[in-house]
Design an enzyme around this catalytic site. Structure first.
Site, short mmCIF file in Angstrom:
data_model
loop_
_atom_site.label_atom_id
_atom_site.label_comp_id
_atom_site.label_asym_id
_atom_site.label_seq_id
_atom_site.Cartn_x
_atom_site.Cartn_y
_atom_site.Cartn_z
N GLU A 1 -7.05 4.51 7.78
CA GLU A 1 -6.72 5.80 7.54
C GLU A 1 -7.84 6.62 6.93
O GLU A 1 -8.20 7.75 6.99
CB GLU A 1 -5.29 6.11 6.61
CG GLU A 1 -4.16 5.82 7.62
CD GLU A 1 -2.92 5.45 6.81
OE1 GLU A 1 -2.85 5.47 5.63
OE2 GLU A 1 -2.03 4.94 7.39
N GLY B 1 2.76 -1.22 4.06
CA GLY B 1 2.75 0.34 3.92
C GLY B 1 4.30 0.69 3.62
O GLY B 1 4.61 0.45 2.38
N GLY B 2 4.97 1.30 4.37
CA GLY B 2 6.21 1.91 4.26
C GLY B 2 7.25 0.94 3.64
O GLY B 2 7.88 1.42 2.64
N SER C 1 3.57 -2.24 10.29
CA SER C 1 4.79 -2.32 10.34
C SER C 1 5.46 -3.51 10.08
O SER C 1 6.63 -4.07 10.84
CB SER C 1 5.31 -1.98 11.99
OG SER C 1 4.64 -0.72 12.36
N GLY D 1 2.61 2.20 10.81
CA GLY D 1 3.40 3.15 10.56
C GLY D 1 4.10 3.62 11.79
O GLY D 1 4.90 4.85 11.86
N HIS E 1 -9.58 1.06 4.94
CA HIS E 1 -8.36 0.93 5.69
C HIS E 1 -8.50 2.11 6.70
O HIS E 1 -9.24 3.09 6.63
CB HIS E 1 -7.19 1.68 4.66
CG HIS E 1 -5.79 1.75 5.11
ND1 HIS E 1 -5.43 2.45 6.07
CD2 HIS E 1 -4.82 0.87 5.02
CE1 HIS E 1 -4.15 2.42 6.46
NE2 HIS E 1 -3.89 1.43 5.68
N GLU F 1 -5.24 -4.96 10.58
CA GLU F 1 -4.25 -3.84 10.67
C GLU F 1 -4.60 -3.11 12.25
O GLU F 1 -5.58 -2.35 11.93
CB GLU F 1 -4.56 -3.01 9.72
CG GLU F 1 -3.94 -3.66 8.30
CD GLU F 1 -3.66 -2.55 7.31
OE1 GLU F 1 -2.49 -3.12 6.82
OE2 GLU F 1 -3.98 -1.59 7.28
N ASN G 1 0.77 -1.08 -0.11
CA ASN G 1 -0.20 0.01 0.25
C ASN G 1 0.92 1.12 0.04
O ASN G 1 1.52 1.53 0.95
CB ASN G 1 -1.05 -0.13 1.09
CG ASN G 1 -1.57 1.33 1.52
OD1 ASN G 1 -1.66 2.17 0.48
ND2 ASN G 1 -2.21 1.52 2.71
N TRP G 2 1.00 1.94 -1.10
CA TRP G 2 1.90 3.15 -1.41
C TRP G 2 1.08 4.04 -0.53
O TRP G 2 2.05 5.40 -0.60
CB TRP G 2 2.22 3.38 -2.79
CG TRP G 2 3.13 2.52 -3.27
CD1 TRP G 2 3.74 1.39 -2.72
CD2 TRP G 2 3.98 2.77 -4.55
NE1 TRP G 2 4.59 0.92 -3.76
CE2 TRP G 2 5.07 1.57 -4.58
CE3 TRP G 2 4.07 3.84 -5.30
CZ2 TRP G 2 6.02 1.70 -5.42
CZ3 TRP G 2 4.97 3.71 -6.41
CH2 TRP G 2 5.87 2.56 -6.61
N LYS G 3 -0.03 4.11 -0.17
CA LYS G 3 -0.73 5.55 0.33
C LYS G 3 -0.40 6.74 -0.66
O LYS G 3 -0.52 6.59 -1.67
CB LYS G 3 -0.10 5.62 1.67
CG LYS G 3 -0.10 4.41 2.39
CD LYS G 3 0.06 4.75 3.91
CE LYS G 3 0.42 3.27 4.70
NZ LYS G 3 0.02 3.54 6.31
C1 PEP Z 1 -0.52 0.14 5.77
O1 PEP Z 1 -0.72 1.29 5.32
O2 PEP Z 1 -1.40 -0.48 5.71
C2 PEP Z 1 0.40 -0.25 6.57
C3 PEP Z 1 0.44 -1.45 7.18
O3 PEP Z 1 1.60 0.49 6.59
P1 PEP Z 1 2.80 0.39 7.33
O4 PEP Z 1 3.22 -1.17 7.02
O5 PEP Z 1 3.75 1.40 7.26
O6 PEP Z 1 2.62 0.02 8.89
#
Ligand code: PEP
Length: 247
Positions: free
Chosen positions: A95, A228-229, A207, A169, A93, A163, A9-11
């Site tokens: 967010e 994500g990251g 994470s 994050g 999600h 999640e 997920n590049w957000k």
């Molecule tokens: C996400 O955006 O779904 C996520 C899990 O982010 P991260 O891996 O950066 O915690």
């Protein structure tokens, strides 16, 4: 046998220049055992799908509207994602639930729209830190699952991502026992509603990085990750794919 899934997920990150990461990822993992999905911002879906053509990398959206078309300025319909080259869409999600007030009912409606357009929905659930501290984790997740997943969902149309909001994050992750508790619960809850519950993929997200991926993938009922990251760079996401392939 459930095929594992590594989803990125590049957000709200990524410009056209960053698509070189997808070319590098596809070249480094020409035939992964796991499915590989990357969900860039909508502006990059068509270009990414073009760069990834013929490779193992699938492309997805990060959200869609619940309606098939109409007067919804700034929104994107599921069929538009499909038309741009997407095969999947992330829905619900945390967010989006937080930033845009998305409810379980709205996520359910979006999942129906995604299915109608032929997209696989990756539906996210997860508790906040306050909810976990209050001992409400399974209650919250059960309610989100019941509310967000349509009755017509199947293992082919739907992936569930657990999640924990406090792990996204932050660099913090639940213990394997905490992840297993939720994933075993999700499997049982799906079993109460869906004949093919055993075939649904259950992703962990929050994470995930190369250094913790193997331990997470060894956990009960974890069929992959939503990342994500660490999905932004081919080297990091590739290491996570390799860990999933080896699990
Ligand atoms: C996400 O955006 O779904 C996520 C899990 O982010 P991260 O891996 O950066 O915690």
């Amino acid at each position: 046998m459930r095929r594992k899934l590594a989803a990125g997920n590049w957000k709200m990150n990524g410009l056209a220049a960053d698509l070189s990461e997808i070319e590098a990822l596809a070249a480094a993992h020409p035939a992964p055992r796991s499915e590989v999905l990357v969900c860039p911002p909508a502006t990059l879906i068509a270009q990414m799908a073009w760069k990834a053509r013929g490779s193992a990398v699938m492309v997805g959206g990060q959200d869609c509207h619940a309606r098939p078309s109409g007067a919804h300025t700034g929104d994107i319909a599921a069929a538009m994602l499909k038309d741009a080259g997407a095969s999947h869409v992330i829905l619900g999600h945390s967010e989006r639930r937080a930033d845009h007030g998305e409810t379980d009912a709205l996520v359910r409606a979006k999942a129906g729209a995604a299915d109608a357009a032929g997209l696989v929905a990756v539906i996210c659930v997860g508790e906040t830190e306050a909810e976990r501290d209050a001992g409400e984790t399974l209650g919250v997740i059960g309610a989100q699952l019941r509310g967000s997943v349509p009755d017509g969902a199947t293992a082919a149309s739907t992936v569930i991502a657990y999640e924990p909001v406090w792990a996204i994050g932050t660099g913090r992750t639940p213990t394997p026992a905490q992840i297993a508790e939720v994933h075993d619960f999700l499997r049982a809850e799906l079993g109460a509603r869906f004949a093919d519950a055993e075939d649904f993929r259950l992703l962990y997200g929050g994470s995930v990085k190369p250094s913790n991926a193997a331990e997470i993938f060894a956990t009960s009922n974890v069929d992959g990750a939503l990342v994500g990251g660490a999905s932004l760079k081919a080297a990091d996401f590739g290491a996570i794919i390799a860990a999933l392939d080896a699990a």
